[in-house]
Design an enzyme around this catalytic site. Structure first.
Site, PDB file in Angstrom:
ATOM      1  N   LYS A   1       1.102  -1.119   0.351  1.00 33.59           N
ATOM      2  CA  LYS A   1       0.215  -0.088   0.143  1.00 33.59           C
ATOM      3  C   LYS A   1       1.171   0.660  -0.327  1.00 33.59           C
ATOM      4  CE  LYS A   1      -2.087   0.225   3.317  1.00 33.59           C
ATOM      5  NZ  LYS A   1      -1.594   1.497   4.411  1.00 33.59           N
ATOM      6  N   THR A   2       1.570   1.406   1.047  1.00 34.00           N
ATOM      7  CA  THR A   2       2.224   3.047   1.024  1.00 34.00           C
ATOM      8  C   THR A   2       3.887   2.316   0.440  1.00 34.00           C
ATOM      9  OG1 THR A   2       2.639   2.222   3.401  1.00 34.00           O
ATOM     10  CG2 THR A   2       4.105   3.667   2.620  1.00 34.00           C
TER      11      THR A   2
ATOM     12  N   ARG B   1       0.643  -8.842  11.203  1.00 34.35           N
ATOM     13  CA  ARG B   1       1.290  -8.020  11.057  1.00 34.35           C
ATOM     14  C   ARG B   1       2.794  -9.084  10.611  1.00 34.35           C
ATOM     15  NH1 ARG B   1       0.009  -4.014   9.299  1.00 34.35           N
ATOM     16  NH2 ARG B   1      -1.613  -5.439   9.016  1.00 34.35           N
TER      17      ARG B   1
ATOM     18  N   ASP C   1      -4.095   7.967   2.674  1.00 33.26           N
ATOM     19  CA  ASP C   1      -3.783   6.867   3.426  1.00 33.26           C
ATOM     20  C   ASP C   1      -4.158   6.742   3.951  1.00 33.26           C
ATOM     21  OD1 ASP C   1      -2.427   4.660   3.738  1.00 33.26           O
ATOM     22  OD2 ASP C   1      -1.228   4.992   4.452  1.00 33.26           O
ATOM     23  N   GLU C   2      -5.355   5.004   4.018  1.00 34.12           N
ATOM     24  CA  GLU C   2      -5.837   4.368   5.302  1.00 34.12           C
ATOM     25  C   GLU C   2      -7.441   5.223   5.037  1.00 34.12           C
ATOM     26  OE1 GLU C   2      -5.247   1.656   6.719  1.00 34.12           O
ATOM     27  OE2 GLU C   2      -2.555   2.459   7.381  1.00 34.12           O
TER      28      GLU C   2
ATOM     29  N   GLN D   1      -9.016  -3.598   7.371  1.00 34.79           N
ATOM     30  CA  GLN D   1      -9.062  -3.084   8.565  1.00 34.79           C
ATOM     31  C   GLN D   1      -8.846  -1.593   9.166  1.00 34.79           C
ATOM     32  OE1 GLN D   1      -4.541  -2.872   7.909  1.00 34.79           O
ATOM     33  NE2 GLN D   1      -4.605  -3.645   6.153  1.00 34.79           N
TER      34      GLN D   1
END
Length: 711
Positions: A34-35, A601, A217-218, A248
């Site tokens: 994603k990032t 994670r 983002d997010e 998430q």
DNA sequence: ACCTGAAATATTTTT
DNA sequence: TATTTCAGGT
């Protein structure tokens, strides 16, 4: 920038990075890069000749913002400190500092944090003689915050019952008090800027022209006001890149609405959706567990992670007999992995609530494993730090009543409830701040001689500091304040060495801050420092001067991060899912998403632990394993029961008693100078008997037992 | 006004 | 259990 940097992206990622249309929504699963996509897309835009000043990237946490900056810097090889990368609050704050006038704020407005907010509400409730037992402060706070994050001002809210009438009454007064005192709370930052955009088209246009390329983002974590803010920033020619994962979404409790992702496609029909479902992070087993668990949620956009990786290890579930056993099991495994060549940085211990870190921390300290705790009791939220800051705030803004009230009697100078009440009355009559009320009192000589003298001294003291704003630099000023107020001596009384250390750390923090920031004058530097502290509460409680350490944090804080080996602890009913989230279905699904975040994670190995017994508010409780554990397919699990029966609390703790002292290894002790520590080793005998203690702040020291006391 | 000890109380996650 | 508030004594 190298030309081939894009060659290590997969086709979907590449599509997202080089998308040329106006708006793009990237539905990106955990670990799908994603990032990375955001960072590369920015790099790609720059390579297409887009000006870096026209890009805005918004994240949710400071950690995420920092991560993005670091990665950008790495691939771009140019300094990017001029680029707008930051949290929503950060963005709003920066804009308000520029356009304070148009936003109808005072130039030196102060940002107040949750604690200040509660204090403020408390004092308002007191004025309205509201029974705090019937009306918990929390209720007012939530009411105010929810409304603000929905963009609803007190004059727009229509109460439908008595309950709401009371809540509204306090909300109204809260707004008035904030305006009078120059206070801006977290939600106010966002609300203000939205309102500014709505009424001042010039500024809005200016911002639209500047921020032509907007990244969020997010996005699943945005609330209504944040959604509005982004919408306001979008002009006809703007380009929007949204990245998010509805699975998430874990911030519903602060107003986040994952529905915003759907709403976006509705509001911008031309938005192109790209799904990133290939996970590069975790083993097949971990991904399978995550997929199965999250599939139990009903409200999803639908997305299924897959991986090309091998099955990898099974997920280990360990049933501990107590929270101590849980911690010791983790230690044992950490030591095992270190022996097998892993680095401490590859390991993370995650939990549902920050309180769980305590016992693990103690065991790490005892085993001399370096660690770093994120979150929890934040440095700038500690009482002694807030005291010092209150002085600074009062100096920067004399009308800051919260700060005035906080420090008028710290250190104790003989001003009690009675005097404070008198001052408040005068302030009320004259519609002025407590500081001005004090000055009026001194002119009118209205109180007793003794009190007047004390007040005069206090006013002189503050004035002395004000006079030095332009003479001294930031850290010297703070150091001057600490000296002139005798705060050090005051805290010595509480024999808490750590408090004095913390105070000294502010001076260092200020020194470092002034190195990085350049402003026109000292006062504005002071104000920026205060805002910086409110918005970016970095953890200064760094118990570890080593580069290599185990990471401890809440699962919330861990979102966006990855570790080779992850321990999820306290997987028990009532703790995770949390007791307060079991009641309704939405919050239970949010807990499950958090569980999903926790699982994903881990890259290589995942441990899940729960304890059959746990100390809850001082009582030993029988615990049940989390319902989420039973949602993981059995073929992915290895049940580790080897220690199950014979392990007892304190089983391997050697005792050492002499006729005067009685210690055991791992015992928590306090030293008058070094503060808290854990007993690590015994040495010598009789009068040569000494104890090695591993101190939180000072590391290992050999200490004579007479200096140690029990915590 | 301040100190002290007892009693009540609250326990999630973050900007 | 740990922290905060409260009441009563000095």
């Amino acid at each position: 920038m190298k030309n081939d940097i894009f060659s290590n992206l997969n086709s979907k990622q590449l599509q997202a990075v080089m998308y040329t249309g106006q708006n793009v929504l990237i539905l990106a699963g955990a670990g799908s890069g994603k990032t990375r996509v955001i960072v590369y897309r920015i790099a790609w835009l720059l390579s297409q000749g887009i000006n870096i000043n026209n890009i805005l990237a918004v994240t949710f946490t400071n950690k995420a913002a920092k991560e993005m900056k670091d990665r950008l810097e790495k691939i771009l090889c140019i300094p990017i400190n001029l680029m707008w990368v930051g949290t929503f609050h950060n963005l709003a704050h920066k804009l308000l500092r520029i356009h304070w006038k148009e936003a109808e704020l005072n130039k030196n407005f102060q940002i107040i944090d949750t604690n200040d907010q509660i204090k403020l509400i408390k004092s308002i409730c007191h004025d309205y003689t509201i029974d705090i037992n019937l009306w918990p402060i929390q209720q007012f706070k939530n009411f105010i915050n929810i409304n603000k994050s929905n963009g609803v001002r007190s004059n727009e809210f229509i109460p439908t019952n008595y309950n709401e009438e009371i809540l509204l009454k306090i909300y109204k007064q809260y707004e008035i008090v904030c305006n009078c005192n120059n206070f801006v709370d977290f939600n106010e930052l966002l609300l203000r800027i939205c309102e500014l955009f709505k009424k001042n088209l010039n500024i809005k246009q200016l911002c639209r022209e500047k921020f032509q390329y907007i990244f969020v983002d997010e996005f699943q974590d945005t609330n209504k006001i944040q959604y509005t803010l982004i919408k306001e920033l979008l002009g006809d020619n703007s380009n929007l890149t949204i990245v998010g994962d509805d699975d998430q979404s874990i911030y519903g409790w602060r107003g986040a609405n994952p529905g915003n992702m759907l709403r976006l496609s509705h509001d911008y029909p031309n938005i192109h959706t790209i799904r990133l479902e290939q996970n590069y992070r975790s083993t097949f087993n971990i991904i399978s567990a995550a997929n199965t668990v999250i599939n139990n949620n009903t409200t999803r956009l639908g997305k299924k992670l897959w991986t090309e990786k091998d099955k990898g290890e099974l997920i280990t579930i360990y049933t501990a007999s107590s929270e101590l056993d849980e911690a010791q099991y983790i230690i044992e495994k950490i030591q095992f992995w270190i022996k097998s060549g892993k680095k401490l940085k590859d390991l993370a211990i995650l939990y549902r609530s920050n309180a769980q870190s305590r016992i693990i921390e103690e065991q790490l300290l005892r085993s001399e494993i370096p660690y770093k705790i994120y979150g929890g009791l934040r440095f700038f939220e500690r009482a002694e730090i807030k005291d010092v800051l209150a002085y600074i705030r009062l100096i920067a803004n004399n009308n800051d009543d919260i700060s005035f009230e906080r420090i008028i009697n710290i250190p104790t100078r003989g001003i009690g409830e009675v005097t404070l009440k008198a001052l408040k009355n005068i302030a009320k009559q004259n519609k002025c701040s407590l500081w001005q009320a004090t000055k009026i009192t001194l002119i009118n000589q209205e109180l007793s001689k003794r009190i007047l003298q004390i007040l005069q001294k206090f006013v002189d003291l503050i004035n002395e500091c004000i006079n030095r704003i332009n003479i001294l630099n930031l850290s010297s000023l703070i150091s001057y304040i600490i000296d002139i107020t005798n705060l050090r001596e005051y805290y010595t009384k509480f024999d808490r060495q750590s408090r004095i250390e913390n105070i000294d750390e502010i001076i260092i923090a200020a020194e470092q801050y002034s190195l990085f920031v350049q402003t026109s004058n000292n006062l504005s530097l002071l104000q920026e420092f205060l805002s910086h502290i409110s918005l970016e509460s970095e953890d200064a409680s760094d118990h570890c001067n080593n580069e290599n350490y185990v990471t401890l944090m809440s699962m919330h804080a861990a979102k966006g991060l990855e570790f080779s080996i992850v321990f999820l602890c306290g997987m028990e009913e009532g703790l995770f899912p949390h007791i307060k989230s079991i009641i309704n279905f939405e919050s239970l699904e949010e807990e499950r998403r958090l569980f999903y975040v926790g699982i994903t994670r881990a890259m290589d190995k995942l441990y899940m632990l729960y304890s059959k017994k746990r100390l809850v508010y001082g009582h030993k409780n029988e615990r049940q394993p989390s319902r989420f554990l039973s949602e993981i397919p059995l073929n992915l699990i290895f049940n580790d029961n080897k220690n199950d029966i014979q392990k007892l609390d304190h089983n391997d703790m050697k005792l050492c008693s002499t006729k005067n002292y009685h210690f055991y290894l791992g015992q928590k002790v306090v030293h008058p100078y070094f503060g808290e520590g854990i007993i690590n080793k015994f040495e010598g005998e009789g009068e040569y008997f000494s104890v090695t203690v591993n101190f939180r702040k000072f590391g290992k020291k050999s200490i004579l037992p007479k200096y140690l006391s029990n915590k």
